[in-house]
Design a protein around this motif. Structure first.
Motif, short mmCIF file in Angstrom:
data_model
loop_
_atom_site.label_atom_id
_atom_site.label_comp_id
_atom_site.label_asym_id
_atom_site.label_seq_id
_atom_site.Cartn_x
_atom_site.Cartn_y
_atom_site.Cartn_z
N LYS A 1 13.86 -49.46 -31.39
CA LYS A 1 13.62 -49.38 -32.83
C LYS A 1 14.50 -48.36 -33.53
CE LYS A 1 8.82 -50.64 -33.22
NZ LYS A 1 7.52 -50.05 -33.02
N TRP A 2 14.79 -47.27 -32.85
CA TRP A 2 15.43 -46.14 -33.53
C TRP A 2 16.94 -46.22 -33.46
CZ3 TRP A 2 13.05 -42.38 -36.36
CH2 TRP A 2 11.65 -42.43 -36.35
N ASN A 3 17.57 -46.16 -34.63
CA ASN A 3 19.02 -46.08 -34.71
C ASN A 3 19.35 -44.62 -35.02
OD1 ASN A 3 21.69 -46.13 -35.27
ND2 ASN A 3 21.59 -47.79 -36.75
N ILE B 1 22.12 -39.23 -36.78
CA ILE B 1 21.05 -38.23 -36.58
C ILE B 1 21.41 -36.84 -37.14
CG2 ILE B 1 21.75 -37.52 -34.25
CD1 ILE B 1 18.68 -37.54 -33.56
N GLU B 2 22.70 -36.53 -37.15
CA GLU B 2 23.10 -35.20 -37.65
C GLU B 2 22.83 -35.06 -39.15
OE1 GLU B 2 27.05 -34.32 -36.34
OE2 GLU B 2 26.46 -34.48 -34.25
N ASN B 3 22.68 -36.16 -39.83
CA ASN B 3 22.41 -36.11 -41.26
C ASN B 3 20.92 -36.24 -41.59
OD1 ASN B 3 25.20 -35.97 -41.75
ND2 ASN B 3 25.34 -38.19 -41.49
N TRP B 4 20.10 -36.36 -40.54
CA TRP B 4 18.66 -36.51 -40.78
C TRP B 4 18.09 -35.20 -41.32
CZ3 TRP B 4 15.75 -39.30 -36.20
CH2 TRP B 4 16.27 -40.61 -36.06
N GLY B 5 17.20 -35.29 -42.26
CA GLY B 5 16.42 -34.13 -42.68
C GLY B 5 15.19 -34.03 -41.80
N TRP B 6 14.45 -32.94 -41.93
CA TRP B 6 13.29 -32.75 -41.06
C TRP B 6 12.21 -33.80 -41.29
CZ3 TRP B 6 8.48 -31.91 -43.15
CH2 TRP B 6 8.43 -31.49 -44.47
N LYS B 7 12.18 -34.39 -42.49
CA LYS B 7 11.14 -35.38 -42.78
C LYS B 7 11.33 -36.67 -42.00
CE LYS B 7 9.85 -33.81 -47.37
NZ LYS B 7 9.94 -34.07 -48.81
N LYS B 8 12.55 -36.91 -41.54
CA LYS B 8 12.81 -38.16 -40.81
C LYS B 8 12.51 -38.04 -39.31
CE LYS B 8 16.10 -41.91 -40.45
NZ LYS B 8 17.39 -42.46 -40.77
N VAL B 9 12.39 -36.80 -38.83
CA VAL B 9 12.15 -36.59 -37.40
C VAL B 9 10.68 -36.87 -37.09
CG1 VAL B 9 12.23 -34.91 -35.52
CG2 VAL B 9 13.98 -34.88 -37.30
N PRO B 10 10.38 -37.72 -36.08
CA PRO B 10 8.97 -38.01 -35.77
C PRO B 10 8.25 -36.79 -35.22
CG PRO B 10 10.43 -39.06 -34.18
CD PRO B 10 11.31 -38.44 -35.24
N MET B 11 6.94 -36.78 -35.37
CA MET B 11 6.11 -35.67 -34.89
C MET B 11 6.24 -35.53 -33.38
SD MET B 11 4.09 -34.13 -37.22
CE MET B 11 2.48 -33.81 -36.55
N GLY B 12 6.59 -34.36 -32.89
CA GLY B 12 6.65 -34.12 -31.45
C GLY B 12 7.63 -35.05 -30.77
#
Ligand code: SF4
Ligand code: SF4
Length: 108
Positions: free
Chosen positions: A8-10, A14-25
């Motif tokens: 599912k995950w592309n 990833i280097e441009n992801w903000g913290w809100k896009k990172v899944p919990m744990g």
């Protein structure tokens, strides 16, 4: 073995992801994903079966924590070395002692 499905995950950007896009744990998003990971890569010893001694009781199959005993038509056929972690439980529980743990990489 289950057919592989698309992840599912592309994570291309990833280097441009903000913290809100990172899944919990460190969550794993899909069930039944063990087939994607070759856990046999960190094995130091591997089980080897002596088919002359094997009685096909399948006690090894019941006890293997990684479902790495291959069975065909009620016969023990060997090991799935991509996923066997080399724990040695199969060798320990085998009644006729048909399974021997051998150092990994000796044959290469
Ligand atoms: S436990 Fe031993 S005898 Fe029984 S199926 Fe496994 S290898 Fe064969
Ligand atoms: S060594 Fe452990 S993981 Fe590998 S086949 Fe035997 S019981 Fe399964």
């Amino acid at each position: 073995m289950a057919e592989k499905t698309k992840m599912k995950w592309n994570i291309k950007d990833i280097e441009n992801w903000g913290w809100k896009k990172v899944p919990m744990g460190a969550t794993i998003q899909e069930a039944g994903n063990a087939a994607y990971y070759k856990t046999g890569g960190w094995r130091t010893e591997k089980p080897v079966v002596d088919k002359e001694k094997c009685t096909n009781c399948l006690i090894c199959w019941i006890n293997c924590p990684d479902a790495s005993i291959m069975v065909n038509d009620t016969k023990m056929e060997g090991f799935d070395y991509d996923h066997c972690k080399g724990c040695g439980i199969c060798a320990k529980v085998c009644p006729p002692k048909a399974i021997e743990m051998q150092p990994e990489g000796g044959e290469d």
